[in-house]
Design an enzyme around this catalytic site. Structure first.
Site, PDB file in Angstrom:
ATOM      1  N   CYS A 121     -58.283 -10.866   1.321  1.00  0.00           N
ATOM      2  CA  CYS A 121     -57.708 -10.663  -0.013  1.00  0.00           C
ATOM      3  C   CYS A 121     -58.540 -11.477  -1.016  1.00  0.00           C
ATOM      4  O   CYS A 121     -59.417 -12.254  -0.618  1.00  0.00           O
ATOM      5  CB  CYS A 121     -56.263 -11.161  -0.034  1.00  0.00           C
ATOM      6  SG  CYS A 121     -56.168 -12.926   0.357  1.00  0.00           S
ATOM      7  N   SER A 177     -51.796 -17.438  11.415  1.00  0.00           N
ATOM      8  CA  SER A 177     -51.823 -16.699  10.155  1.00  0.00           C
ATOM      9  C   SER A 177     -50.475 -16.026   9.926  1.00  0.00           C
ATOM     10  O   SER A 177     -50.113 -15.083  10.626  1.00  0.00           O
ATOM     11  CB  SER A 177     -52.941 -15.647  10.202  1.00  0.00           C
ATOM     12  OG  SER A 177     -52.725 -14.681   9.192  1.00  0.00           O
ATOM     13  N   CYS A 234     -47.138 -11.817  -2.469  1.00  0.00           N
ATOM     14  CA  CYS A 234     -48.292 -11.422  -3.282  1.00  0.00           C
ATOM     15  C   CYS A 234     -48.682  -9.960  -3.047  1.00  0.00           C
ATOM     16  O   CYS A 234     -48.259  -9.337  -2.072  1.00  0.00           O
ATOM     17  CB  CYS A 234     -49.460 -12.361  -3.000  1.00  0.00           C
ATOM     18  SG  CYS A 234     -50.271 -11.973  -1.454  1.00  0.00           S
ATOM     19  N   GLU A 266     -48.167 -23.830   2.907  1.00  0.00           N
ATOM     20  CA  GLU A 266     -47.752 -23.380   1.575  1.00  0.00           C
ATOM     21  C   GLU A 266     -46.346 -23.899   1.242  1.00  0.00           C
ATOM     22  O   GLU A 266     -46.119 -24.411   0.138  1.00  0.00           O
ATOM     23  CB  GLU A 266     -47.782 -21.845   1.501  1.00  0.00           C
ATOM     24  CG  GLU A 266     -47.410 -21.345   0.115  1.00  0.00           C
ATOM     25  CD  GLU A 266     -47.393 -19.827   0.023  1.00  0.00           C
ATOM     26  OE1 GLU A 266     -48.220 -19.157   0.668  1.00  0.00           O
ATOM     27  OE2 GLU A 266     -46.540 -19.310  -0.720  1.00  0.00           O
ATOM     28  N   HIS A 288     -56.292 -19.485   7.296  1.00  0.00           N
ATOM     29  CA  HIS A 288     -55.854 -19.545   8.692  1.00  0.00           C
ATOM     30  C   HIS A 288     -56.598 -18.528   9.553  1.00  0.00           C
ATOM     31  O   HIS A 288     -56.050 -17.502   9.950  1.00  0.00           O
ATOM     32  CB  HIS A 288     -54.337 -19.329   8.771  1.00  0.00           C
ATOM     33  CG  HIS A 288     -53.561 -20.510   8.291  1.00  0.00           C
ATOM     34  ND1 HIS A 288     -52.279 -20.430   7.796  1.00  0.00           N
ATOM     35  CD2 HIS A 288     -53.902 -21.825   8.225  1.00  0.00           C
ATOM     36  CE1 HIS A 288     -51.869 -21.639   7.449  1.00  0.00           C
ATOM     37  NE2 HIS A 288     -52.829 -22.492   7.702  1.00  0.00           N
ATOM     38  N   HIS A 324     -53.911 -22.652   0.746  1.00  0.00           N
ATOM     39  CA  HIS A 324     -52.445 -22.667   0.841  1.00  0.00           C
ATOM     40  C   HIS A 324     -51.786 -23.644  -0.125  1.00  0.00           C
ATOM     41  O   HIS A 324     -50.567 -23.673  -0.240  1.00  0.00           O
ATOM     42  CB  HIS A 324     -52.026 -23.004   2.272  1.00  0.00           C
ATOM     43  CG  HIS A 324     -52.694 -22.121   3.268  1.00  0.00           C
ATOM     44  ND1 HIS A 324     -53.798 -22.509   3.980  1.00  0.00           N
ATOM     45  CD2 HIS A 324     -52.441 -20.841   3.619  1.00  0.00           C
ATOM     46  CE1 HIS A 324     -54.191 -21.510   4.748  1.00  0.00           C
ATOM     47  NE2 HIS A 324     -53.395 -20.481   4.547  1.00  0.00           N
ATOM     48  N   HIS A 348     -45.198 -24.517   7.408  1.00  0.00           N
ATOM     49  CA  HIS A 348     -46.363 -23.819   6.858  1.00  0.00           C
ATOM     50  C   HIS A 348     -46.890 -24.638   5.671  1.00  0.00           C
ATOM     51  O   HIS A 348     -46.110 -25.182   4.891  1.00  0.00           O
ATOM     52  CB  HIS A 348     -45.991 -22.401   6.413  1.00  0.00           C
ATOM     53  CG  HIS A 348     -47.188 -21.558   6.090  1.00  0.00           C
ATOM     54  ND1 HIS A 348     -47.838 -21.635   4.879  1.00  0.00           N
ATOM     55  CD2 HIS A 348     -47.869 -20.650   6.818  1.00  0.00           C
ATOM     56  CE1 HIS A 348     -48.864 -20.795   4.879  1.00  0.00           C
ATOM     57  NE2 HIS A 348     -48.907 -20.189   6.053  1.00  0.00           N
ATOM     58  N   SER A 369     -56.568 -13.121   6.048  1.00  0.00           N
ATOM     59  CA  SER A 369     -57.549 -14.175   6.350  1.00  0.00           C
ATOM     60  C   SER A 369     -58.541 -13.748   7.426  1.00  0.00           C
ATOM     61  O   SER A 369     -59.417 -14.527   7.810  1.00  0.00           O
ATOM     62  CB  SER A 369     -56.808 -15.439   6.808  1.00  0.00           C
ATOM     63  OG  SER A 369     -55.822 -15.106   7.764  1.00  0.00           O
TER      64      SER A 369
HETATM   65 FE1  SF4 Z   1     -54.294 -13.910  -0.339  1.00  0.00          FE
HETATM   66 FE2  SF4 Z   1     -52.408 -15.767   0.099  1.00  0.00          FE
HETATM   67 FE3  SF4 Z   1     -53.438 -15.430  -2.335  1.00  0.00          FE
HETATM   68 FE4  SF4 Z   1     -51.877 -13.559  -1.288  1.00  0.00          FE
HETATM   69  S1  SF4 Z   1     -51.271 -15.641  -1.848  1.00  0.00           S
HETATM   70  S2  SF4 Z   1     -53.773 -13.222  -2.433  1.00  0.00           S
HETATM   71  S3  SF4 Z   1     -52.432 -13.660   0.890  1.00  0.00           S
HETATM   72  S4  SF4 Z   1     -54.514 -16.142  -0.494  1.00  0.00           S
END
Ligand code: SF4
Length: 317
Positions: free
Chosen positions: A22, A232, A204, A136, A51, A84, A134, A276
């Protein structure tokens, strides 16, 4: 040999699109690459930049050193924060050690951090729908530890306590399964009718699009392989989303992870990849399936993506 013979029934590969990297992952990898070029190795990276074992191994070979915490970084050494995100406590620990830092946090994760601060400053109890441990969620929880509470599932949603039921808001980890979050939100909305939502979806675009694409190919295939590493989150969710259609789905970190027993009697295999997972690893998996007899490789596009993020100023050339 018998397993190999049984798996040679594969005739068709259907590739989900979008799949693989992404915009946030591409940006984070580029940040480390540019940092290595501009500042020279070693460049320290707190946690895995994304990840994926292949990405981490490749950047390690080129001079990146991955650490768990900033106190493992020598004073003054160039340090990158992973895609993250990090809590304010990590930023201040890095400042205490005089580390020059480059923030590779995905802008869509940064958005969730800002929302957490804004809701908390407003006096809300913030319910963060996400998975414990995690990076994040750890980062977002750290924005206002006394106000943000983690809700992992429907059971947590039924039990979570808030200070004032009229002042409650929610946020979501960017990589969760859309359907799982809907179930949790239904419980929270029933308990807290004044529940405030983030201004735009936290899950997202990349997560949403990859889930939609994998669900569509899973419906038309006998088995699904999702390329991604075991840590991941978004790759594991793709497996679950595919399984929900009734098609068996498996996570593989590379072609070597394919268990031939999964493919016994299977004629069409769907292939996707977490955000990822590098495209080159997907190519290896497709080549392995061709080696088993797949004659056609077709791509099914659920959504076109054209998202790009600007690099941080420290590595903008
Ligand atoms: Fe990619 Fe994570 Fe950003 Fe979504 S939030 S665009 S999965 S890096």
């Amino acid at each position: 040999m018998r397993e190999w013979a049984a798996a040679t029934t594969v005739r068709r590969v259907v590739l989900a699109a979008p799949r693989s990297f992404c915009a946030g992952v591409e940006r984070a990898i580029l940040v480390v690459e540019r940092a290595l070029e501009q500042y020279g190795p070693p460049v320290y990276v707190r946690k895995q930049i994304v990840h994926n074992t292949h990405v981490v191994a490749d950047l390690s070979r080129r001079g990146a050193i991955f650490v768990d915490e900033v106190d493992e970084v020598p004073e003054g050494a160039m340090t990158v924060f992973s895609a993250h995100g990090v809590s304010p406590a990590v930023r201040s620990a890095a400042a205490d050690r005089h580390l020059p830092t480059i923030d590779a946090t995905c802008p869509l994760v940064t958005k969730v951090h800002s929302e957490a601060r804004r809701f908390a400053e407003h006096g809300d109890t913030v319910l963060l729908i996400g998975h414990a441990g995690h990076e994040e969620t750890d980062g977002v929880l750290g924005e206002a530890p006394e106000r943000v509470r983690l809700v992992q599932d429907v059971g947590d949603a039924e039990r979570v306590r808030v200070d004032d039921p009229r002042r409650v808001s929610y946020l979501v980890q960017t990589t969760l399964a859309v359907d799982d979050v809907a179930d949790v939100l239904a419980v929270l909305r029933a308990r807290f009718p004044d529940l405030a939502a983030p201004p735009s979806d936290d899950i997202c675009y990349a997560t949403t699009n990859r889930q939609r694409a994998v669900a569509e190919i899973a419906d038309a295939c006998d088995a699904v392989l999702v390329v991604g590493s075991v840590n991941s989150s978004n790759s594991k969710r793709l497996v679950e989303v595919a399984e929900r259609t009734g098609t068996p789905a498996y996570l593989v970190d590379g072609a070597g992870g394919i268990d031939l027993r999964w493919l016994a009697g299977v004629r069409s295999v769907g292939v996707s990849a977490g955000a990822s997972a590098p495209p080159a690893v997907v190519d290896e998996v497709v080549a392995a399936l061709s080696g088993l007899g797949a004659r056609t490789v077709r791509e099914h596009t659920a959504v076109q993506e054209d998202v790009r993020f600007m690099l941080p100023k420290e590595v903008r050339q």
